[in-house]
Scaffold this active site. Structure first.
Site, PDB file in Angstrom:
ATOM      1  N   ASP A 102      72.293 -88.755  -3.578  1.00 34.48           N
ATOM      2  CA  ASP A 102      71.328 -89.618  -4.274  1.00 34.48           C
ATOM      3  C   ASP A 102      70.011 -89.649  -3.494  1.00 34.48           C
ATOM      4  O   ASP A 102      69.994 -89.423  -2.276  1.00 34.48           O
ATOM      5  CB  ASP A 102      71.858 -91.054  -4.355  1.00 34.48           C
ATOM      6  CG  ASP A 102      73.098 -91.151  -5.227  1.00 34.48           C
ATOM      7  OD1 ASP A 102      73.335 -90.229  -6.035  1.00 34.48           O
ATOM      8  OD2 ASP A 102      73.826 -92.148  -5.077  1.00 34.48           O
TER       9      ASP A 102
HETATM   10  N1  URA Z   1      78.304 -91.121  -3.649  1.00 32.97           N
HETATM   11  C1  URA Z   1      77.212 -91.834  -4.009  1.00 32.97           C
HETATM   12  O1  URA Z   1      77.310 -92.886  -4.632  1.00 32.97           O
HETATM   13  N2  URA Z   1      76.007 -91.342  -3.653  1.00 32.97           N
HETATM   14  C2  URA Z   1      75.836 -90.207  -2.963  1.00 32.97           C
HETATM   15  O2  URA Z   1      74.710 -89.825  -2.665  1.00 32.97           O
HETATM   16  C3  URA Z   1      76.983 -89.476  -2.597  1.00 32.97           C
HETATM   17  C4  URA Z   1      78.214 -89.967  -2.946  1.00 32.97           C
END
Ligand code: URA
Length: 239
Positions: A102
């Site tokens: 993310d």
């Molecule tokens: N899970 C999430 O919620 N975000 C990420 O960036 C990776 C795994």
């Protein structure tokens, strides 16, 4: 392969820069100066520029420590992408992230131009694990640990495979999560099922390879051949 193409790919230059190198007599094939770009190379030929032998790399594999605010994409209209951070180090390569983090998450992102490799690493059936350090806003409970181990069912009904979670800090707010799947916002949604929020998320390890702790956010390096082989071995189909 033609010598000018080989030069452009291994010396990371454009074809016209390769042509200049050739014209200036800076390129040798098996020790003899060669000025002809259309020379066909054999596998056993050794090409050197200014006496330095070049090693042909079919693909590029990079480890990046992604900073917060950078998106896991090749291009983006608004935000800096993980590929932007590589700059013009590989001008002739079409790099892309093999797996996403993310925008708010940090840590290990693998970048490559090897589509087959990325597919192997990411295929859900290959179960290549990913390890995260996560800061949550409510202490880890036994219910969460058991729920993760049994497989969380997300709010939209998606049944996830088992995952591990363990406390890293005494107050239970810093935890380690190990996943073998990659569903969108997976960790945030998993904790959401237990009414816990995620304040920070950092990917530390992919399969058998840990993020090099010499890399500060935004820095990257090439994976070693051992690291690439270890990832390939981890992604081998399991019986
Ligand atoms: N899970 C999430 O919620 N975000 C990420 O960036 C990776 C795994």
């Amino acid at each position: 392969m033609r010598l000018d193409k080989y030069l452009a790919e291994t010396a990371q230059c454009t074809r016209s820069e390769a042509k200049t190198l050739l014209q200036k007599g800076r390129v040798t094939v098996n020790g003899a100066v060669c000025k002809k770009g259309d020379t066909q190379l054999k596998d056993s030929d050794t090409v050197a520029v200014d006496g330095q032998p070049l090693a042909y790399q079919q693909f590029v594999y990079l480890m990046l420590n992604k900073p917060e605010g950078v998106v896991s994409a090749s291009t983006d209209k608004r935000d800096t992408t993980v590929v932007d951070l590589i700059g013009d180090a590989y001008p002739r390569r079409e790099l892309f992230p093999a797996g996403r983090l993310d925008k708010t998450s940090t840590g290990f992102v693998l970048l490559t131009d090897d589509g087959g490799f990325a597919h192997e690493i990411l295929a859900p059936k290959r179960h290549v694990s990913k390890t995260y350090t996560v800061v949550i806003d409510t202490p880890l409970t036994e219910e969460m640990r058991k729920g993760f181990a049994e497989g969380v069912t997300l709010a939209d009904g998606t049944a996830l495979s088992p995952a591990e979670v363990s406390a890293l800090s005494e107050d239970g707010l810093v935890v380690r999560v190990v996943l073998k799947q990659g569903v969108y916002h997976q960790i945030k949604r998993m904790f959401g099922v237990f009414d816990a929020g995620v304040n920070a998320l950092h990917r530390e390890v992919i399969g058998p390879v840990a993020l090099d702790d010499a890399l500060v956010p935004g820095q990257w390096r090439e994976l070693t051949a051992e690291e690439v082989n270890a990832l390939r071995a981890a992604a081998k189909p399991k019986n």
